[in-house]
Design a protein around this motif. Structure first.
Motif, PDB file in Angstrom:
ATOM      1  N   MET A   1       0.713  -1.115   0.038  1.00 24.89           N
ATOM      2  CA  MET A   1      -0.111   0.141   0.208  1.00 24.89           C
ATOM      3  C   MET A   1       0.884   1.335  -0.015  1.00 24.89           C
ATOM      4  O   MET A   1       0.467   2.108  -0.712  1.00 24.89           O
ATOM      5  N   LEU A   2       2.117   1.225   0.747  1.00 26.53           N
ATOM      6  CA  LEU A   2       2.989   2.411   0.787  1.00 26.53           C
ATOM      7  C   LEU A   2       3.488   2.558  -0.531  1.00 26.53           C
ATOM      8  O   LEU A   2       3.750   3.839  -0.731  1.00 26.53           O
ATOM      9  N   GLU A   3       3.688   1.511  -1.200  1.00 23.39           N
ATOM     10  CA  GLU A   3       4.356   1.689  -2.537  1.00 23.39           C
ATOM     11  C   GLU A   3       3.352   2.343  -3.572  1.00 23.39           C
ATOM     12  O   GLU A   3       3.749   3.301  -4.181  1.00 23.39           O
ATOM     13  N   LEU A   4       2.126   1.930  -3.646  1.00 23.64           N
ATOM     14  CA  LEU A   4       1.156   2.559  -4.338  1.00 23.64           C
ATOM     15  C   LEU A   4       1.162   4.230  -3.837  1.00 23.64           C
ATOM     16  O   LEU A   4       1.115   5.076  -4.982  1.00 23.64           O
ATOM     17  N   PHE A   5       1.125   4.411  -2.507  1.00 19.56           N
ATOM     18  CA  PHE A   5       1.020   5.890  -2.534  1.00 19.56           C
ATOM     19  C   PHE A   5       1.906   6.579  -2.832  1.00 19.56           C
ATOM     20  O   PHE A   5       1.823   7.600  -3.224  1.00 19.56           O
ATOM     21  N   SER A   6       3.208   5.898  -2.836  1.00 26.66           N
ATOM     22  CA  SER A   6       4.500   6.932  -2.942  1.00 26.66           C
ATOM     23  C   SER A   6       4.410   6.863  -4.511  1.00 26.66           C
ATOM     24  O   SER A   6       4.814   8.065  -5.063  1.00 26.66           O
ATOM     25  N   LYS A   7       4.038   5.849  -5.152  1.00 24.10           N
ATOM     26  CA  LYS A   7       3.766   6.049  -6.805  1.00 24.10           C
ATOM     27  C   LYS A   7       2.948   7.351  -7.314  1.00 24.10           C
ATOM     28  O   LYS A   7       2.948   7.914  -8.298  1.00 24.10           O
ATOM     29  N   LEU A   8       1.692   7.211  -6.483  1.00 23.70           N
ATOM     30  CA  LEU A   8       0.644   8.155  -6.844  1.00 23.70           C
ATOM     31  C   LEU A   8       1.165   9.623  -6.719  1.00 23.70           C
ATOM     32  O   LEU A   8       0.860  10.480  -7.125  1.00 23.70           O
ATOM     33  N   SER A   9       1.976   9.738  -5.269  1.00 26.92           N
ATOM     34  CA  SER A   9       2.316  11.191  -5.129  1.00 26.92           C
ATOM     35  C   SER A   9       3.637  11.518  -5.478  1.00 26.92           C
ATOM     36  O   SER A   9       4.108  12.695  -5.460  1.00 26.92           O
ATOM     37  N   ARG A  10       4.292  10.735  -6.488  1.00 28.53           N
ATOM     38  CA  ARG A  10       5.500  11.049  -7.123  1.00 28.53           C
ATOM     39  C   ARG A  10       5.375  12.091  -8.169  1.00 28.53           C
ATOM     40  O   ARG A  10       4.454  12.132  -8.796  1.00 28.53           O
ATOM     41  N   LYS A  11       6.258  13.241  -8.009  1.00 23.72           N
ATOM     42  CA  LYS A  11       6.556  14.255  -8.996  1.00 23.72           C
ATOM     43  C   LYS A  11       7.546  13.976 -10.024  1.00 23.72           C
ATOM     44  O   LYS A  11       8.419  13.149  -9.647  1.00 23.72           O
ATOM     45  N   ARG A  12       7.434  14.694 -11.211  1.00 21.46           N
ATOM     46  CA  ARG A  12       8.173  14.494 -12.300  1.00 21.46           C
ATOM     47  C   ARG A  12       9.315  15.179 -11.994  1.00 21.46           C
ATOM     48  O   ARG A  12       9.392  16.265 -11.547  1.00 21.46           O
ATOM     49  N   THR A  13      10.578  14.460 -11.760  1.00 23.67           N
ATOM     50  CA  THR A  13      11.781  15.295 -11.476  1.00 23.67           C
ATOM     51  C   THR A  13      12.396  15.702 -12.960  1.00 23.67           C
ATOM     52  O   THR A  13      11.888  15.379 -14.010  1.00 23.67           O
ATOM     53  N   SER A  14      13.448  16.310 -12.859  1.00 25.28           N
ATOM     54  CA  SER A  14      14.125  16.972 -14.173  1.00 25.28           C
ATOM     55  C   SER A  14      14.714  15.808 -14.751  1.00 25.28           C
ATOM     56  O   SER A  14      14.796  15.772 -16.123  1.00 25.28           O
ATOM     57  N   LYS A  15      15.056  14.631 -14.208  1.00 26.10           N
ATOM     58  CA  LYS A  15      15.614  13.690 -14.780  1.00 26.10           C
ATOM     59  C   LYS A  15      14.464  13.037 -15.547  1.00 26.10           C
ATOM     60  O   LYS A  15      14.736  12.560 -16.762  1.00 26.10           O
TER      61      LYS A  15
END
Length: 93
Positions: A1-15
């Motif tokens: 569940m934590l993995e799903l949350f971190s993926k959903l909240s992930r912002k696009r980095t300059s990379k």
């Protein structure tokens, strides 16, 4: 569940942005179309698919490349799409 949350909240980095731009340049070279054209096609494909499905736009990958024709006598453009589907909408059932 934590993995799903971190993926959903992930912002696009300059990379991530740089990687996407490099993909567009490579696709442009392979298919002889402008990056703007490819983005326009990608946007239209996303709009149509979203009428029927919820998709993961973060992991979406659409490429325009060249491939051998079915008759084996030449090279033709090919659109390759990897579109992760989160769910199918209940449209017209």
């Amino acid at each position: 569940m934590l993995e799903l949350f971190s993926k959903l909240s992930r912002k696009r980095t300059s990379k991530d942005v740089a990687k996407e731009r490099l993909k567009l340049v490579l696709i442009h070279d392979r298919a002889n179309v402008s990056p703007q054209f490819l983005e326009m096609v990608k946007g239209e494909i996303i709009k149509v698919i979203q009428n029927y499905m919820e998709i993961d736009e973060e992991d979406l990958d659409i490429q325009l490349t060249r491939t051998q024709s079915e008759d084996g006598e030449g090279v033709v453009p090919a659109l390759i799409a990897n579109i992760p589907i989160k769910s199918v909408k209940n449209v017209g059932r």
